[in-house]
Design an enzyme around this catalytic site. Sequence first.
Site, mmCIF file in Angstrom:
data_model
loop_
_atom_site.group_PDB
_atom_site.id
_atom_site.type_symbol
_atom_site.label_atom_id
_atom_site.label_comp_id
_atom_site.label_asym_id
_atom_site.label_seq_id
_atom_site.Cartn_x
_atom_site.Cartn_y
_atom_site.Cartn_z
ATOM 1 C CG HIS A 1 96.735 2.939 77.445
ATOM 2 N ND1 HIS A 1 96.767 1.617 77.834
ATOM 3 C CD2 HIS A 1 95.419 3.239 77.296
ATOM 4 C CE1 HIS A 1 95.542 1.149 77.950
ATOM 5 N NE2 HIS A 1 94.698 2.115 77.610
ATOM 6 C CG HIS B 1 95.872 0.082 73.801
ATOM 7 N ND1 HIS B 1 95.939 1.404 74.191
ATOM 8 C CD2 HIS B 1 94.566 -0.255 73.832
ATOM 9 C CE1 HIS B 1 94.709 1.849 74.416
ATOM 10 N NE2 HIS B 1 93.861 0.858 74.223
ATOM 11 C CB CYS C 1 78.369 2.175 81.267
ATOM 12 S SG CYS C 1 79.910 3.137 81.186
ATOM 13 C CB CYS D 1 80.850 -0.058 79.068
ATOM 14 S SG CYS D 1 81.826 0.003 80.555
ATOM 15 C CB CYS E 1 80.389 2.273 84.937
ATOM 16 S SG CYS E 1 81.502 1.202 83.991
ATOM 17 C CG HIS F 1 84.157 3.715 82.088
ATOM 18 N ND1 HIS F 1 83.509 2.675 81.472
ATOM 19 C CD2 HIS F 1 85.279 3.949 81.379
ATOM 20 C CE1 HIS F 1 84.187 2.297 80.413
ATOM 21 N NE2 HIS F 1 85.269 3.041 80.331
ATOM 22 C CE LYS G 1 113.391 6.189 94.017
ATOM 23 N NZ LYS G 1 113.185 4.780 94.233
ATOM 24 C CE LYS H 1 119.772 9.203 88.652
ATOM 25 N NZ LYS H 1 119.738 7.721 88.784
HETATM 26 ZN ZN LIG Z 1 81.678 1.831 81.890
#
Ligand SMILES: [Zn+2]
Length: 507
Positions: free
Chosen positions: A17, A20, A125, A128, A143, A146, A295, A298
């Site tokens: 994403h 990164h 976690c 993690c 966590c 998360h 919002k 386009k």
């Molecule tokens: Zn975590």
Amino acid sequence: MSYYVTTPIYYVNGEPHLGHAYTTIAADVLARHMRQRGEDVFFLTGTDEHGEPVTQAAEKLGITPRELGDRHAVRFKQLAATLNATNDFFIRTTDPEHMEKVAQVVRRIHDNGHVYAGTYEGWYCPRCADFKTESELEDGNRCPIHKIELEIEKEDNWFFRLSTFQEPLERLYAERTDFVIPRNRYNEALAFIKSGLRDLSLSRARLKWGVPVPWDHSQVIYVWIDALLNYYTALSYAREDEDLTERYWPAHVHLIGKDILKFHAVIWPAMLMAADIEVPRRVGIHGYLLLGEHKMSKSLGNVIEPFHVAEVYGADALRFYVLREVSFGADGEVSPEGFETRYTTELANEYGNLASRTLAMLSRYRDGVVPDAAPAPRLQGEFEDLADTVCRRLDAIELTAALDEIWQRVKLLNRYVQDEEPWQLSKDEGAAEQLDQVLYSLAEGLRVVSVLLHPFMPGSAERLLAALGQEDLSLDGARLGAVGGGASIAELGQLFPRVEPPERSAA
Ligand SMILES: [Zn+2]
């Protein structure tokens, strides 16, 4: 001088994403800039493929962790290519060479007396792949990253004596006040060290997906220890028949997001000290790109998805936007509307139009040849220290500030052409010399900013330089007046064309 820059290795339990993309873009800017300075650069990125979260994600999909790694490693490689990143190697922690080297280094830490058997108990976690301290937990034992509810876990495993490195780490921070930048992150890491370091469990008993502990095959090495070592192991096998460790280690800078500060600024240098390996020169930390409520735009919808933006607007526009919009090192908001505004006002108008106007005037008034003249004194002063300033900013990993220095000159050139009105000068035969100076100064100014912009927007800068009849990208030439007149210009086309919103299908 050698210069080794890294991104974190990206975790393969999800799709790539914007976050990164952000680190990869920043690392690529530094790598390209240092190459312009003639340095011997090595740029590493890759994927982190071991640990519980990968196992869980694979299970959900009904595939093996290895298959999940293969699938996502391809996507992360595509991301680097899409962003036009010039990484010299792509490491995967499932590479057998990496795994073998991890075992060697961990064995050395053990043999140096920094490992013991113990029982660990704490808030764990699974996403993690890390235990949390009481103070880190959020309400409801959640966590902090998360937000999931954590449970107390207990297991026998091997411990790394992190606590014995408290004093050496404090010394490191005292001696090298730029070990971590920016300063607020340095302070944060140092405060964490001074608050007292607890030993760190170095292995996991319940997990099978990882590098086996060399002296106890019933356990695998903790995924973070395995992952951090990638920066070191990659150099030993990135080139066939050549070990690059001597040439590039210690790393010049590890670029990371602020969420993994503790691992890189505390645990990693301690591990290296324990293994008698030199610590990196510097850890550079960036903030988060925040996607607020917006919002719909386009053509981008309501998200900035790196593959999509690069496809519609080109990688350069994305590279420019993330480094321009949010001050590198701090958190800041990004949005599709913000992106489109900068694309239009800055890239298309301030840079793209300036280029096409300049080229059009050169062709109309001077038969497509850059006239020979001295740079305008008004610009000379403003460009004087530009290249040095950009170098200084980038040495300090102030990418946004470096880009802004260059962009101020782009704006200055726009004001210059507005004030000088070369289209008026062209009507006056007595002003031929003045017109020469204006056209030369514009072409020369565009050349200098484009050389400096090249690390940020390699494709566009190269196209513009080619249209100006230039190909030298070295920083030595990034001075106003360094190149004389005489070059023949070529067609450019639109650097940043208008993007039509996608057609909406009738619902
Ligand atoms: Zn975590």
